[in-house]
Write an enzyme that holds these catalytic residues in place. Sequence first.
Site, PDB file in Angstrom:
ATOM      1  N   LYS A 139     -25.748  10.787 -56.718  1.00  0.00           N
ATOM      2  CA  LYS A 139     -24.704  10.006 -56.052  1.00  0.00           C
ATOM      3  C   LYS A 139     -23.376  10.124 -56.803  1.00  0.00           C
ATOM      4  O   LYS A 139     -22.306  10.180 -56.186  1.00  0.00           O
ATOM      5  CB  LYS A 139     -25.125   8.538 -55.945  1.00  0.00           C
ATOM      6  CG  LYS A 139     -26.234   8.265 -54.932  1.00  0.00           C
ATOM      7  CD  LYS A 139     -25.803   8.533 -53.502  1.00  0.00           C
ATOM      8  CE  LYS A 139     -24.829   7.492 -52.997  1.00  0.00           C
ATOM      9  NZ  LYS A 139     -24.482   7.695 -51.558  1.00  0.00           N
TER      10      LYS A 139
ATOM     11  N   THR B  14     -31.845   7.653 -50.356  1.00  0.00           N
ATOM     12  CA  THR B  14     -31.810   6.387 -51.085  1.00  0.00           C
ATOM     13  C   THR B  14     -33.154   5.999 -51.691  1.00  0.00           C
ATOM     14  O   THR B  14     -33.234   4.972 -52.368  1.00  0.00           O
ATOM     15  CB  THR B  14     -31.342   5.253 -50.162  1.00  0.00           C
ATOM     16  OG1 THR B  14     -32.215   5.179 -49.022  1.00  0.00           O
ATOM     17  CG2 THR B  14     -29.918   5.498 -49.686  1.00  0.00           C
TER      18      THR B  14
ATOM     19  N   ALA C 103     -27.555   9.268 -46.860  1.00  0.00           N
ATOM     20  CA  ALA C 103     -27.906   9.437 -48.273  1.00  0.00           C
ATOM     21  C   ALA C 103     -29.412   9.474 -48.443  1.00  0.00           C
ATOM     22  O   ALA C 103     -30.161   8.982 -47.594  1.00  0.00           O
ATOM     23  CB  ALA C 103     -27.326   8.290 -49.106  1.00  0.00           C
TER      24      ALA C 103
ATOM     25  N   THR D 210     -22.957   3.824 -55.000  1.00  0.00           N
ATOM     26  CA  THR D 210     -23.947   2.871 -55.489  1.00  0.00           C
ATOM     27  C   THR D 210     -23.698   2.434 -56.922  1.00  0.00           C
ATOM     28  O   THR D 210     -23.051   3.147 -57.699  1.00  0.00           O
ATOM     29  CB  THR D 210     -25.350   3.522 -55.404  1.00  0.00           C
ATOM     30  OG1 THR D 210     -26.323   2.689 -56.049  1.00  0.00           O
ATOM     31  CG2 THR D 210     -25.371   4.865 -56.104  1.00  0.00           C
ATOM     32  N   ASP D 211     -24.261   1.289 -57.274  1.00  0.00           N
ATOM     33  CA  ASP D 211     -24.232   0.810 -58.660  1.00  0.00           C
ATOM     34  C   ASP D 211     -25.026   1.714 -59.591  1.00  0.00           C
ATOM     35  O   ASP D 211     -24.851   1.672 -60.809  1.00  0.00           O
ATOM     36  CB  ASP D 211     -24.808  -0.610 -58.745  1.00  0.00           C
ATOM     37  CG  ASP D 211     -26.254  -0.672 -58.281  1.00  0.00           C
ATOM     38  OD1 ASP D 211     -26.492  -0.472 -57.070  1.00  0.00           O
ATOM     39  OD2 ASP D 211     -27.158  -0.894 -59.113  1.00  0.00           O
TER      40      ASP D 211
ATOM     41  N   TYR E  32     -31.380   9.640 -58.557  1.00  0.00           N
ATOM     42  CA  TYR E  32     -30.588   9.040 -57.480  1.00  0.00           C
ATOM     43  C   TYR E  32     -29.168   8.778 -57.957  1.00  0.00           C
ATOM     44  O   TYR E  32     -28.193   9.179 -57.307  1.00  0.00           O
ATOM     45  CB  TYR E  32     -31.251   7.744 -57.013  1.00  0.00           C
ATOM     46  CG  TYR E  32     -30.424   6.936 -56.043  1.00  0.00           C
ATOM     47  CD1 TYR E  32     -30.034   7.473 -54.821  1.00  0.00           C
ATOM     48  CD2 TYR E  32     -30.032   5.629 -56.344  1.00  0.00           C
ATOM     49  CE1 TYR E  32     -29.269   6.740 -53.923  1.00  0.00           C
ATOM     50  CE2 TYR E  32     -29.274   4.890 -55.454  1.00  0.00           C
ATOM     51  CZ  TYR E  32     -28.897   5.438 -54.250  1.00  0.00           C
ATOM     52  OH  TYR E  32     -28.138   4.708 -53.372  1.00  0.00           O
TER      53      TYR E  32
ATOM     54  N   ILE F 257     -25.526  17.335 -42.720  1.00  0.00           N
ATOM     55  CA  ILE F 257     -24.327  17.326 -43.558  1.00  0.00           C
ATOM     56  C   ILE F 257     -24.452  18.237 -44.772  1.00  0.00           C
ATOM     57  O   ILE F 257     -23.453  18.496 -45.451  1.00  0.00           O
ATOM     58  CB  ILE F 257     -23.959  15.897 -44.009  1.00  0.00           C
ATOM     59  CG1 ILE F 257     -25.030  15.306 -44.938  1.00  0.00           C
ATOM     60  CG2 ILE F 257     -23.698  14.995 -42.816  1.00  0.00           C
ATOM     61  CD1 ILE F 257     -24.599  14.005 -45.609  1.00  0.00           C
TER      62      ILE F 257
ATOM     63  N   LEU G  44     -26.486   0.391 -42.909  1.00  0.00           N
ATOM     64  CA  LEU G  44     -25.031   0.283 -42.882  1.00  0.00           C
ATOM     65  C   LEU G  44     -24.456   0.917 -41.625  1.00  0.00           C
ATOM     66  O   LEU G  44     -23.510   0.399 -41.037  1.00  0.00           O
ATOM     67  CB  LEU G  44     -24.421   0.921 -44.126  1.00  0.00           C
ATOM     68  CG  LEU G  44     -22.895   0.834 -44.232  1.00  0.00           C
ATOM     69  CD1 LEU G  44     -22.427  -0.620 -44.173  1.00  0.00           C
ATOM     70  CD2 LEU G  44     -22.403   1.511 -45.505  1.00  0.00           C
TER      71      LEU G  44
END
Length: 287
Positions: free
Chosen positions: A135, A68, A66, A107-108, A131, A43, A13
Amino acid sequence: MKKILVTGCNGQLGRAIQQVYKDEVEFILTDVIEGDNIKPLNITNLDEVLLFVRDNRPDVIINCAAATNVDGCEKDWDFAFKLNAIGPRNLAIAANEIDAKLIHVSTDYVFPGNAEEPINEFQTPGPISAYGKTKYEGERFVQQFADKYFIVRTAWLYGDGKNFVKTMLKLAETHDEVSVVCDQLGSPTSAIELARMIYYIEATENYGIFHGTCEGDTNWADFTEEIFRIKGVSCKVNHVTSEEYKKMNPASADRPHYSILDNYMLRLTTNYKMADWKDALEEYLSE
């Protein structure tokens, strides 16, 4: 010129964001590893984030960083929590201090994956994996500490980097057939399409939680067949259940069975519409 800080700029992304904005903004590119025009930024360290943001004073922060690796998050909760939750918290605190907009990508997986119809932004999360849980905590921190924020949930993302599309095409080079799960549903989403959506909402003050996935839905096996069809690959796709796949790969973490997100807020509050997943895939594979 508008200044945009991108964390995780080397990811799928992050690269797409740079491609979509091109020369319209001044980028402040960061990642864990320094490179050409890329500054290192951890971060998970609040002091480091505050100092960096104060020095650079971006107008917008787009958090693409992230952890992931779903299976990896199960094995190392602390690492996942620091990157997926503490990191967004630190960016939210810093963004608020300088009155910058924060776009945080989620995220979903914040949902349990047992829905029976597309999930809108106001349905209650209930993550089942490390995960997803980390998130979701990142989302909560952003809401707690930032005033000007967009939380963008996406799913089944692919782009410039390691991804499902490239993995399937690589397997097809050395296999006559592949076994792919057929009972997990979602909307394959190209990173470029998501970057275009972020480009659109970033210019507004329409803050809040948005779902950002390509239109339409499929399963992983049918997705694979569409990839092979577009590329003219003659490799058989064996449709297997999640249970069958788990037996073949017992170390893998559970994935959501239902990941179809409804871009309800995008549809309700804007005129913007994401591309159909098949059209986005055609564009990606043509490049």
